[in-house]
Scaffold this motif. Structure first.
Motif, PDB file in Angstrom:
ATOM      1  N   PRO A   1      13.408   2.925   5.945  1.00 38.94           N
ATOM      2  CA  PRO A   1      12.047   2.307   4.815  1.00 38.94           C
ATOM      3  C   PRO A   1      11.472   3.601   4.015  1.00 38.94           C
ATOM      4  N   ILE A   2      11.096   2.919   2.923  1.00 39.94           N
ATOM      5  CA  ILE A   2      10.876   3.873   1.930  1.00 39.94           C
ATOM      6  C   ILE A   2       9.062   4.052   1.893  1.00 39.94           C
ATOM      7  N   LYS A   3       8.840   4.847   1.845  1.00 38.73           N
ATOM      8  CA  LYS A   3       7.731   5.589   2.399  1.00 38.73           C
ATOM      9  C   LYS A   3       6.541   5.830   1.197  1.00 38.73           C
TER      10      LYS A   3
ATOM     11  N   PRO B   1       9.501 -20.688   3.517  1.00 41.35           N
ATOM     12  CA  PRO B   1       9.615 -19.201   2.792  1.00 41.35           C
ATOM     13  C   PRO B   1       9.148 -19.747   1.628  1.00 41.35           C
ATOM     14  N   THR B   2       8.599 -19.118   0.705  1.00 39.77           N
ATOM     15  CA  THR B   2       8.163 -19.871  -0.392  1.00 39.77           C
ATOM     16  C   THR B   2       9.857 -19.952  -1.385  1.00 39.77           C
ATOM     17  N   THR B   3      10.425 -21.078  -2.484  1.00 42.69           N
ATOM     18  CA  THR B   3      11.385 -20.718  -3.192  1.00 42.69           C
ATOM     19  C   THR B   3      10.960 -21.745  -4.152  1.00 42.69           C
TER      20      THR B   3
ATOM     21  N   VAL C   1      18.038   0.029  -1.201  1.00 45.18           N
ATOM     22  CA  VAL C   1      17.495   0.845   0.167  1.00 45.18           C
ATOM     23  C   VAL C   1      16.632  -0.051   0.533  1.00 45.18           C
ATOM     24  N   GLU C   2      16.767  -0.405   1.826  1.00 43.14           N
ATOM     25  CA  GLU C   2      16.196  -1.410   2.570  1.00 43.14           C
ATOM     26  C   GLU C   2      15.954  -0.869   3.985  1.00 43.14           C
ATOM     27  N   ALA C   3      14.826  -1.226   3.804  1.00 41.79           N
ATOM     28  CA  ALA C   3      13.313  -0.766   5.729  1.00 41.79           C
ATOM     29  C   ALA C   3      14.676  -1.415   6.955  1.00 41.79           C
ATOM     30  N   VAL C   4      14.884  -2.161   6.689  1.00 38.91           N
ATOM     31  CA  VAL C   4      15.777  -3.091   8.236  1.00 38.91           C
ATOM     32  C   VAL C   4      16.930  -2.602   8.854  1.00 38.91           C
TER      33      VAL C   4
ATOM     34  N   ALA D   1      16.086  -5.006   0.508  1.00 38.01           N
ATOM     35  CA  ALA D   1      17.451  -6.354   0.131  1.00 38.01           C
ATOM     36  C   ALA D   1      16.933  -7.433   0.478  1.00 38.01           C
ATOM     37  N   GLY D   2      15.822  -8.082   0.404  1.00 35.86           N
ATOM     38  CA  GLY D   2      16.000  -9.378   0.324  1.00 35.86           C
ATOM     39  C   GLY D   2      16.664 -10.176  -0.790  1.00 35.86           C
ATOM     40  N   PHE D   3      16.343 -11.453  -0.556  1.00 34.35           N
ATOM     41  CA  PHE D   3      17.042 -12.429  -1.268  1.00 34.35           C
ATOM     42  C   PHE D   3      16.563 -11.572  -3.376  1.00 34.35           C
ATOM     43  N   THR D   4      15.635 -11.015  -3.723  1.00 32.87           N
ATOM     44  CA  THR D   4      15.748 -10.617  -5.005  1.00 32.87           C
ATOM     45  C   THR D   4      16.769  -9.375  -4.589  1.00 32.87           C
ATOM     46  N   GLY D   5      16.032  -8.805  -4.250  1.00 42.01           N
ATOM     47  CA  GLY D   5      17.041  -7.403  -4.632  1.00 42.01           C
ATOM     48  C   GLY D   5      18.078  -7.573  -4.610  1.00 42.01           C
ATOM     49  N   ILE D   6      19.257  -8.279  -3.309  1.00 35.79           N
ATOM     50  CA  ILE D   6      20.719  -8.256  -3.473  1.00 35.79           C
ATOM     51  C   ILE D   6      20.769  -9.229  -4.748  1.00 35.79           C
ATOM     52  N   GLU D   7      20.306 -10.616  -5.705  1.00 35.88           N
ATOM     53  CA  GLU D   7      20.380 -10.920  -6.113  1.00 35.88           C
ATOM     54  C   GLU D   7      20.530  -9.931  -7.874  1.00 35.88           C
ATOM     55  N   LEU D   8      19.698  -9.170  -7.663  1.00 32.11           N
ATOM     56  CA  LEU D   8      18.970  -8.363  -8.844  1.00 32.11           C
ATOM     57  C   LEU D   8      20.730  -7.419  -8.682  1.00 32.11           C
TER      58      LEU D   8
ATOM     59  N   SER E   1      19.490 -22.910   1.151  1.00 37.67           N
ATOM     60  CA  SER E   1      19.513 -21.957  -0.042  1.00 37.67           C
ATOM     61  C   SER E   1      20.763 -20.681  -0.246  1.00 37.67           C
ATOM     62  N   VAL E   2      20.491 -20.550  -1.714  1.00 38.62           N
ATOM     63  CA  VAL E   2      21.917 -19.682  -2.041  1.00 38.62           C
ATOM     64  C   VAL E   2      21.774 -18.926  -2.671  1.00 38.62           C
ATOM     65  N   ALA E   3      22.620 -17.505  -2.509  1.00 42.95           N
ATOM     66  CA  ALA E   3      21.929 -16.133  -3.330  1.00 42.95           C
ATOM     67  C   ALA E   3      23.122 -15.660  -4.229  1.00 42.95           C
TER      68      ALA E   3
ATOM     69  N   ILE F   1      26.986 -24.279  -7.088  1.00 44.69           N
ATOM     70  CA  ILE F   1      25.772 -25.014  -6.445  1.00 44.69           C
ATOM     71  C   ILE F   1      24.706 -24.737  -6.971  1.00 44.69           C
ATOM     72  N   LYS F   2      24.495 -23.652  -7.304  1.00 46.55           N
ATOM     73  CA  LYS F   2      23.275 -22.493  -7.450  1.00 46.55           C
ATOM     74  C   LYS F   2      22.928 -22.674  -9.182  1.00 46.55           C
ATOM     75  N   LYS F   3      24.315 -22.979  -9.471  1.00 45.78           N
ATOM     76  CA  LYS F   3      24.320 -23.083 -11.352  1.00 45.78           C
ATOM     77  C   LYS F   3      23.474 -24.761 -11.430  1.00 45.78           C
TER      78      LYS F   3
ATOM     79  N   THR G   1      10.835  -5.373  -2.859  1.00 45.36           N
ATOM     80  CA  THR G   1       9.806  -5.834  -1.578  1.00 45.36           C
ATOM     81  C   THR G   1       9.588  -6.628  -1.593  1.00 45.36           C
ATOM     82  N   GLY G   2       9.187  -7.618  -2.543  1.00 47.73           N
ATOM     83  CA  GLY G   2       8.612  -8.558  -1.090  1.00 47.73           C
ATOM     84  C   GLY G   2       7.604  -9.140  -2.886  1.00 47.73           C
ATOM     85  N   VAL G   3       6.573 -10.607  -2.237  1.00 45.68           N
ATOM     86  CA  VAL G   3       5.976 -11.307  -3.317  1.00 45.68           C
ATOM     87  C   VAL G   3       4.675 -11.113  -2.219  1.00 45.68           C
TER      88      VAL G   3
ATOM     89  N   GLY H   1       0.590  -1.124   0.152  1.00 46.73           N
ATOM     90  CA  GLY H   1       0.053  -0.331  -0.175  1.00 46.73           C
ATOM     91  C   GLY H   1       0.629   0.945   0.158  1.00 46.73           C
ATOM     92  N   ILE H   2       2.359   0.807  -0.366  1.00 48.35           N
ATOM     93  CA  ILE H   2       3.075   1.794  -0.730  1.00 48.35           C
ATOM     94  C   ILE H   2       2.575   3.222  -1.096  1.00 48.35           C
ATOM     95  N   PRO H   3       2.152   4.616  -1.221  1.00 52.05           N
ATOM     96  CA  PRO H   3       1.523   5.442  -2.446  1.00 52.05           C
ATOM     97  C   PRO H   3       2.810   5.456  -3.176  1.00 52.05           C
TER      98      PRO H   3
HETATM   99  P1  NAD Z   1      11.619 -10.529   0.968  1.00 51.21           P
HETATM  100  O1  NAD Z   1      10.257 -10.470   1.726  1.00 51.21           O
HETATM  101  O2  NAD Z   1      12.498 -12.015   1.333  1.00 51.21           O
HETATM  102  O3  NAD Z   1      12.685  -9.612   0.726  1.00 51.21           O
HETATM  103  C1  NAD Z   1      11.725  -8.322   1.062  1.00 51.21           C
HETATM  104  C2  NAD Z   1      13.509  -7.018   1.871  1.00 51.21           C
HETATM  105  O4  NAD Z   1      12.226  -6.130   1.306  1.00 51.21           O
HETATM  106  C3  NAD Z   1      13.424  -6.966   2.739  1.00 51.21           C
HETATM  107  O5  NAD Z   1      13.839  -6.903   3.196  1.00 51.21           O
HETATM  108  C4  NAD Z   1      11.933  -6.260   3.249  1.00 51.21           C
HETATM  109  O6  NAD Z   1      12.725  -5.643   4.759  1.00 51.21           O
HETATM  110  C5  NAD Z   1      12.953  -5.015   2.344  1.00 51.21           C
HETATM  111  N1  NAD Z   1      11.589  -4.155   2.791  1.00 51.21           N
HETATM  112  C6  NAD Z   1       9.907  -4.244   2.468  1.00 51.21           C
HETATM  113  N2  NAD Z   1       9.343  -3.303   3.222  1.00 51.21           N
HETATM  114  C7  NAD Z   1      10.691  -2.141   2.391  1.00 51.21           C
HETATM  115  C8  NAD Z   1      10.484  -0.340   2.458  1.00 51.21           C
HETATM  116  N3  NAD Z   1       8.920  -0.355   2.290  1.00 51.21           N
HETATM  117  N4  NAD Z   1      11.336  -0.580   2.193  1.00 51.21           N
HETATM  118  C9  NAD Z   1      12.248  -0.617   2.362  1.00 51.21           C
HETATM  119  N5  NAD Z   1      12.477  -1.999   2.036  1.00 51.21           N
HETATM  120  C10 NAD Z   1      11.306  -2.628   2.557  1.00 51.21           C
HETATM  121  O7  NAD Z   1      10.916 -10.695  -0.794  1.00 51.21           O
HETATM  122  P2  NAD Z   1      11.791 -11.162  -1.909  1.00 51.21           P
HETATM  123  O8  NAD Z   1      12.910 -10.619  -1.556  1.00 51.21           O
HETATM  124  O9  NAD Z   1      10.865 -11.051  -3.842  1.00 51.21           O
HETATM  125  O10 NAD Z   1      11.617 -12.989  -2.320  1.00 51.21           O
HETATM  126  C11 NAD Z   1      10.786 -13.939  -1.968  1.00 51.21           C
HETATM  127  C12 NAD Z   1      10.396 -15.076  -1.955  1.00 51.21           C
HETATM  128  O11 NAD Z   1      11.317 -15.848  -2.661  1.00 51.21           O
HETATM  129  C13 NAD Z   1      11.458 -15.217  -0.103  1.00 51.21           C
HETATM  130  O12 NAD Z   1      10.621 -15.933   0.621  1.00 51.21           O
HETATM  131  C14 NAD Z   1      12.641 -15.560  -0.846  1.00 51.21           C
HETATM  132  O13 NAD Z   1      13.138 -16.312   0.312  1.00 51.21           O
HETATM  133  C15 NAD Z   1      12.537 -16.602  -2.134  1.00 51.21           C
HETATM  134  N6  NAD Z   1      14.009 -15.812  -2.983  1.00 51.21           N
HETATM  135  C16 NAD Z   1      14.663 -17.317  -2.835  1.00 51.21           C
HETATM  136  C17 NAD Z   1      15.680 -16.990  -3.880  1.00 51.21           C
HETATM  137  C18 NAD Z   1      17.047 -17.848  -3.590  1.00 51.21           C
HETATM  138  O14 NAD Z   1      16.570 -19.127  -3.047  1.00 51.21           O
HETATM  139  N7  NAD Z   1      18.046 -17.345  -4.080  1.00 51.21           N
HETATM  140  C19 NAD Z   1      15.952 -15.989  -4.405  1.00 51.21           C
HETATM  141  C20 NAD Z   1      14.925 -15.151  -4.822  1.00 51.21           C
HETATM  142  C21 NAD Z   1      13.780 -15.191  -4.021  1.00 51.21           C
END
Ligand code: NAD
Length: 402
Positions: free
Chosen positions: A226-228, A312-314, A192-195, A158-165, A348-350, A374-376, A259-261, A111-113
């Motif tokens: 946190p992004i507002k 977690p959904t993987t 930019v990461e909230a935590v 900076a979750g898994f997706t953000g860091i891999e990207l 899990s491997v990023a 291992i990832k490949k 920031t998540g799914v 719901g972030i504008p």
């Molecule tokens: P996630 O929820 O794991 O990470 C989202 C990140 O965004 C969190 O660190 C959170 O603190 C941050 N965030 C949320 N709201 C924010 C805000 N307003 N401002 C700034 N930061 C904010 O989501 P994801 O990275 O998309 O991953 C989704 C799922 O897919 C997870 O279960 C993950 O483990 C999985 N996944 C796994 C792999 C792998 O195994 N290599 C790769 C990609 C995703």
């Protein structure tokens, strides 16, 4: 003959299809997906960064459909009526005896504008490709204008997706710089990461490994911010924890939202009891109110007894769920009781770029080239589990063996 409908040709849907098709049971399967191809959602960040071609992470669904047992329909699933045992796909109504719902994920904006209007999402091949095309266009714009904001890319979360990207963007920055006519280090990558602490599921040692490379590559990682809101051309974050009014705008022409799914909107639209598109399923992965409806992958929540939180959904758990559901339907048809679904993560491997990665395999922490290897290998295995040897031979990551 029983009619089994599978919604979604992702990891879970195709794995279930594989088990059911080879069973020899008296069944007909209808597989539905909006695309004519399956894609490796774990590699979308590479397509977005341009380090992998989209065709390399896709294969034709028809390649894995046995037409004697399965009808494939390319269409959009609109709704499920689990009391009437019907699925609505575009203009068609499809009845079923058993239903497998494996419709995958969508981006979560919380719901972030301004998120929808002013940032790019990366949820499928089309959107990943759009991200790449967008970045290329900004590089061209820089050449014309010399405005540095065109060189700035902000990854939100900076979750898994953000860091891999971020890792893939660093790798892609040479190509971007060539287009813009600058040096690779002039491409500015922000995350930019909230935590305060990124990837909390990993040990400090693995976290430090990741941070060391982000630092070496000059990625600007802003934690505890946190992004507002997202405005046209700017990410606005809260700069200090205790002051909601201390907002900072980070201007950039490329803003990518990771920031998540949540699970597919079809789950909520169809009246399932859900939270963020995920249904808390029974031990045999069926809906609490409907024994004939299996919910798998991103639309499913299964409790992990060791953490007391949903797994977690993987891709790994989605593949296991697909195998399980295929077998459980065959058991149900024979009147056999269900064994509860159980899952033991292999780890899990990023990846951060093509040659760096970190994670946990079994109980062992891995980094650098072994982790990347291992990832490949994990990716090749999931290709094998959904597509078989043909897809591994044409799309597999064989660069790991060099
Ligand atoms: P996630 O929820 O794991 O990470 C989202 C990140 O965004 C969190 O660190 C959170 O603190 C941050 N965030 C949320 N709201 C924010 C805000 N307003 N401002 C700034 N930061 C904010 O989501 P994801 O990275 O998309 O991953 C989704 C799922 O897919 C997870 O279960 C993950 O483990 C999985 N996944 C796994 C792999 C792998 O195994 N290599 C790769 C990609 C995703």
């Amino acid at each position: 003959m029983k009619e089994i409908v599978i919604l979604g040709a992702g990891y879970a849907g195709l794995r279930a299809l594989h088990v059911l098709q080879k069973s020899g049971a008296d069944i007909h399967i209808t597989l539905i997906d909006r695309n004519s191809y399956h894609y490796e959602s774990t590699s979308l960040h590479e397509v977005a960064a341009g380090t992998q071609k989209d065709e390399k992470i896709c294969y034709d669904i028809k390649d894995v459909v046995d037409t004697k047992k399965t009808t494939f329909i390319q269409g959009n699933v609109e709704k499920i009526d689990s009391d009437k045992k019907e699925v609505y796909v575009d203009q068609q109504t499809l009845p079923y005896d058993y239903l497998i719902v494996a419709l995958g994920f969508q981006s979560e904006s919380f719901g972030i504008p301004g998120v929808k209007e002013n940032s790019l999402e990366m949820v499928d091949v089309k959107t990943a490709d759009q991200v790449h095309k967008h970045i290329i266009e900004q590089m061209k714009q820089y050449k014309e204008t010399k405005n540095e904001e065109y060189l700035r890319i902000v990854v939100c979360g900076a979750g898994f997706t953000g860091i891999e990207l971020v890792g893939a963007l660093v790798e892609g920055s040479k190509a971007f710089a060539d287009i813009a006519g600058v040096k690779p280090e002039d491409i500015q990558i922000y995350c930019v990461e909230a935590v305060d602490k990124i990837l909390p599921m990993f040990s400090d040692k693995l976290g430090q490994y990741c941070l060391k490379y982000l630092d070496k590559w000059d990625v600007k990682l802003l934690t505890g911010k946190p992004i507002k809101k997202v405005e046209p051309g700017a990410v606005v974050y809260q700069n200090s924890k205790d002051n909601e009014n201390d907002l900072v705008a980070l201007n950039a022409k490329t803003i990518i939202w990771t920031t998540g799914v949540s699970g597919s909107h079809v789950i909520g639209d169809s009246g399932f009891e859900e939270r963020r598109g995920r249904v808390m399923v029974k031990p045999n992965l069926t809906d609490p109110k409907h024994d004939d409806v299996y919910l798998l992958g991103d639309v499913s929540a299964v409790m992990d007894p060791s953490s007391n939180r949903p797994y977690p959904t993987t891709a790994q758990i989605a593949l296991k769920m697909g195998s399980y559901a295929g077998k459980d339907i065959l058991n149900q048809m024979k009147g056999k009781p269900s064994e509860p679904f159980s899952f033991k993560s292999l780890g899990s491997v990023a990846s951060i770029g093509n040659t760096h990665a970190f994670g946990v395999v079994g109980k062992t922490e891995v980094t650098a080239y072994p982790a990347s290897f291992i990832k490949k290998a994990i990716m090749d295995r999931s290709l094998f589990e959904t597509g078989g040897i043909k897809e591994v031979m044409s799309k597999g990551r064989f660069d790991l063996y060099h």
